[in-house]
Design a protein around this motif. Structure first.
Motif, PDB file in Angstrom:
ATOM      1  N   TYR A  23       0.871  -1.325   0.116  1.00  0.00           N
ATOM      2  CA  TYR A  23       0.152  -0.043   0.019  1.00  0.00           C
ATOM      3  C   TYR A  23       1.003   1.234   0.037  1.00  0.00           C
ATOM      4  O   TYR A  23       0.667   2.266  -0.877  1.00  0.00           O
ATOM      5  CB  TYR A  23      -0.917  -0.038   0.940  1.00  0.00           C
TER       6      TYR A  23
ATOM      7  N   GLN B 199       2.404   1.601  -3.417  1.00  0.00           N
ATOM      8  CA  GLN B 199       1.644   2.276  -4.648  1.00  0.00           C
ATOM      9  C   GLN B 199       1.455   3.618  -4.233  1.00  0.00           C
ATOM     10  O   GLN B 199       1.478   4.642  -5.468  1.00  0.00           O
ATOM     11  CB  GLN B 199       0.229   1.781  -4.163  1.00  0.00           C
ATOM     12  N   LYS B 200       1.397   4.121  -3.264  1.00  0.00           N
ATOM     13  CA  LYS B 200       1.197   5.658  -2.971  1.00  0.00           C
ATOM     14  C   LYS B 200       2.403   6.403  -3.302  1.00  0.00           C
ATOM     15  O   LYS B 200       2.462   7.399  -4.026  1.00  0.00           O
ATOM     16  CB  LYS B 200       0.777   5.929  -1.493  1.00  0.00           C
TER      17      LYS B 200
ATOM     18  N   GLN C 173      -3.611   7.895  -8.964  1.00  0.00           N
ATOM     19  CA  GLN C 173      -3.504   6.565  -8.418  1.00  0.00           C
ATOM     20  C   GLN C 173      -2.543   5.740  -9.192  1.00  0.00           C
ATOM     21  O   GLN C 173      -2.265   5.950 -10.255  1.00  0.00           O
ATOM     22  CB  GLN C 173      -4.871   5.962  -8.364  1.00  0.00           C
TER      23      GLN C 173
ATOM     24  N   GLU D 235      -3.314   3.062 -10.542  1.00  0.00           N
ATOM     25  CA  GLU D 235      -3.825   2.590 -12.020  1.00  0.00           C
ATOM     26  C   GLU D 235      -3.635   3.352 -13.240  1.00  0.00           C
ATOM     27  O   GLU D 235      -3.844   2.807 -14.206  1.00  0.00           O
ATOM     28  CB  GLU D 235      -5.276   2.247 -11.663  1.00  0.00           C
TER      29      GLU D 235
ATOM     30  N   ALA E 129     -10.526  -7.868  -1.236  1.00  0.00           N
ATOM     31  CA  ALA E 129     -10.096  -6.413  -0.994  1.00  0.00           C
ATOM     32  C   ALA E 129      -9.505  -5.509  -2.364  1.00  0.00           C
ATOM     33  O   ALA E 129      -9.962  -4.428  -2.373  1.00  0.00           O
ATOM     34  CB  ALA E 129      -8.728  -6.250  -0.065  1.00  0.00           C
ATOM     35  N   VAL E 130      -8.951  -6.186  -3.282  1.00  0.00           N
ATOM     36  CA  VAL E 130      -8.601  -5.589  -4.709  1.00  0.00           C
ATOM     37  C   VAL E 130     -10.057  -5.067  -5.283  1.00  0.00           C
ATOM     38  O   VAL E 130     -10.075  -4.292  -5.930  1.00  0.00           O
ATOM     39  CB  VAL E 130      -7.850  -6.554  -5.487  1.00  0.00           C
TER      40      VAL E 130
ATOM     41  N   ARG F 244     -11.705  -2.231  -3.594  1.00  0.00           N
ATOM     42  CA  ARG F 244     -11.135  -1.069  -3.967  1.00  0.00           C
ATOM     43  C   ARG F 244     -11.296  -0.630  -5.543  1.00  0.00           C
ATOM     44  O   ARG F 244     -11.685   0.614  -5.769  1.00  0.00           O
ATOM     45  CB  ARG F 244      -9.414  -1.308  -3.855  1.00  0.00           C
ATOM     46  N   GLU F 245     -11.156  -1.539  -6.621  1.00  0.00           N
ATOM     47  CA  GLU F 245     -11.685  -1.070  -7.759  1.00  0.00           C
ATOM     48  C   GLU F 245     -13.181  -0.683  -7.888  1.00  0.00           C
ATOM     49  O   GLU F 245     -13.485   0.146  -8.883  1.00  0.00           O
ATOM     50  CB  GLU F 245     -11.333  -2.190  -8.865  1.00  0.00           C
TER      51      GLU F 245
ATOM     52  N   LEU G 262     -14.940   0.868  -5.562  1.00  0.00           N
ATOM     53  CA  LEU G 262     -15.302   2.205  -5.038  1.00  0.00           C
ATOM     54  C   LEU G 262     -14.551   3.206  -6.092  1.00  0.00           C
ATOM     55  O   LEU G 262     -14.925   4.314  -6.405  1.00  0.00           O
ATOM     56  CB  LEU G 262     -14.386   2.398  -3.707  1.00  0.00           C
ATOM     57  N   ARG G 263     -13.288   2.803  -6.870  1.00  0.00           N
ATOM     58  CA  ARG G 263     -12.876   3.522  -7.615  1.00  0.00           C
ATOM     59  C   ARG G 263     -13.756   4.104  -8.713  1.00  0.00           C
ATOM     60  O   ARG G 263     -13.948   5.070  -9.262  1.00  0.00           O
ATOM     61  CB  ARG G 263     -11.497   2.894  -8.060  1.00  0.00           C
TER      62      ARG G 263
END
Length: 304
Positions: free
Chosen positions: A96, A99-100, A114, A116, A221-222, A225-226, A228-229
């Motif tokens: 995490y 990625q940030k 992001q 992505e 979890a992935v 996340r996607e 919500l994105r």
């Protein structure tokens, strides 16, 4: 998105996801060739739903093996749970923040950037394929050169420590490498984690079994996340007057999940047979060749 394109991507993802050759790299290249944007919220949601399809394929394929290895007794399940929780936690601790950091370095003037947003970069995919190819080659050659007597001795020692499971240090190595693989399309999750397990002394079967168990734990979890994105992107697009077809995106993603499930079962059978025959290093060679091909697509014909 046309159903045919969803079907093509699902087949590519399903066959490559559970092989250590980076399904993401193959899907990104396929998306480019189909003139799709791999970094768009619709496409990243489709990708994780394809992962969900292969996650169910993993559960179906490995269920009996997991039952014998992880759920046979209360002690076996406890050992597995401790290792899986520790490895997944280490994945999050490493993955995490990484990625940030990468997103901020790549887009210093874009506060909402992001990771992505980098998924469509074929040059980065090529570098990641090259790196994981070297890692797989290293693990494969080490395994091939190990003496049978030494392997038998290591196996006996690991049985007394861990039952039919990876050891705790081996699980931590696999979890850490999984965290390193998260930000990069092309750095195969299964290829890197199984190779990490092999380099740490695990047998092929144990590394494979535990690697895919980690994938099942990580996938929900992935997906969340996607999802919500995509919802956030939909709200922003609606405010800008260019709404996203949420219904079409979700239906296409669900269909892709079903297609990927069946393709994933086929891919798993192929992977297991190659592991059992001791040809792990060949996947490394394939990744190196694929890296050169993806680099050619990026640096060669500009129309892609």
């Amino acid at each position: 998105m046309p159903l045919l394109k969803v079907f093509i991507l699902a087949i590519v993802q399903g066959l490559a996801e559970l092989l250590p050759v980076s399904s993401s790299a193959h899907v990104v290249v396929a998306e480019k060739l189909l003139h799709l944007d791999p970094s768009s919220p619709e496409m990243t949601l489709l990708l994780v739903m394809l992962h969900t399809g292969t996650m169910f394929a993993v559960i179906v394929y490995f269920w009996k093996q997991w039952g014998r290895s992880y759920f046979a007794t209360a002690g076996a399940f406890k050992r597995f749970a401790i290792r899986a929780i520790a490895a997944t936690a280490l994945t999050g601790i490493i993955g995490y923040p990484l990625q940030k950091i990468i997103a901020k370095l790549a887009f210093p003037n874009a506060p909402k950037a992001q990771i992505e947003d980098l998924f469509g970069r074929l040059d980065l995919v090529a570098y990641a394929l090259f790196a994981v190819g070297l890692l797989i080659l290293w693990a494969g050659m080490k395994e091939r050169n190990a003496a049978k007597s030494e392997a038998a001795a290591d196996y006996a020692r690991s049985v007394t420590r861990s039952g039919d499971n990876v050891t705790f240090p081996q699980s931590l190595w696999m979890g850490a490498i999984q965290g390193l693989s998260l930000p990069f399309r092309g750095f195969s999750r299964s290829g890197s984690t199984i190779s990490g397990g092999l380099l740490a002394g695990a047998t092929r079967e144990r590394a494979e079994r535990f690697s895919f168990a980690l994938a099942v734990i990580l996938t929900p979890a992935v997906v969340g996340r996607e999802a919500l994105r995509l919802l956030h992107a939909s709200k922003e697009a609606a405010a800008a007057g260019t709404p996203i077809d949420l219904h079409g995106s979700i239906v296409g993603a669900l269909l892709g999940m079903v297609f990927a499930f069946f393709a994933g079962l086929a891919g798993l059978r192929w992977l297991s047979s190659w592991l059992e025959s001791g040809k792990w290093y060949l996947f490394g060679i394939y990744c190196l060749v694929a890296s050169a091909f993806v680099a050619f697509l990026h640096f060669g014909p500009r129309h892609l």
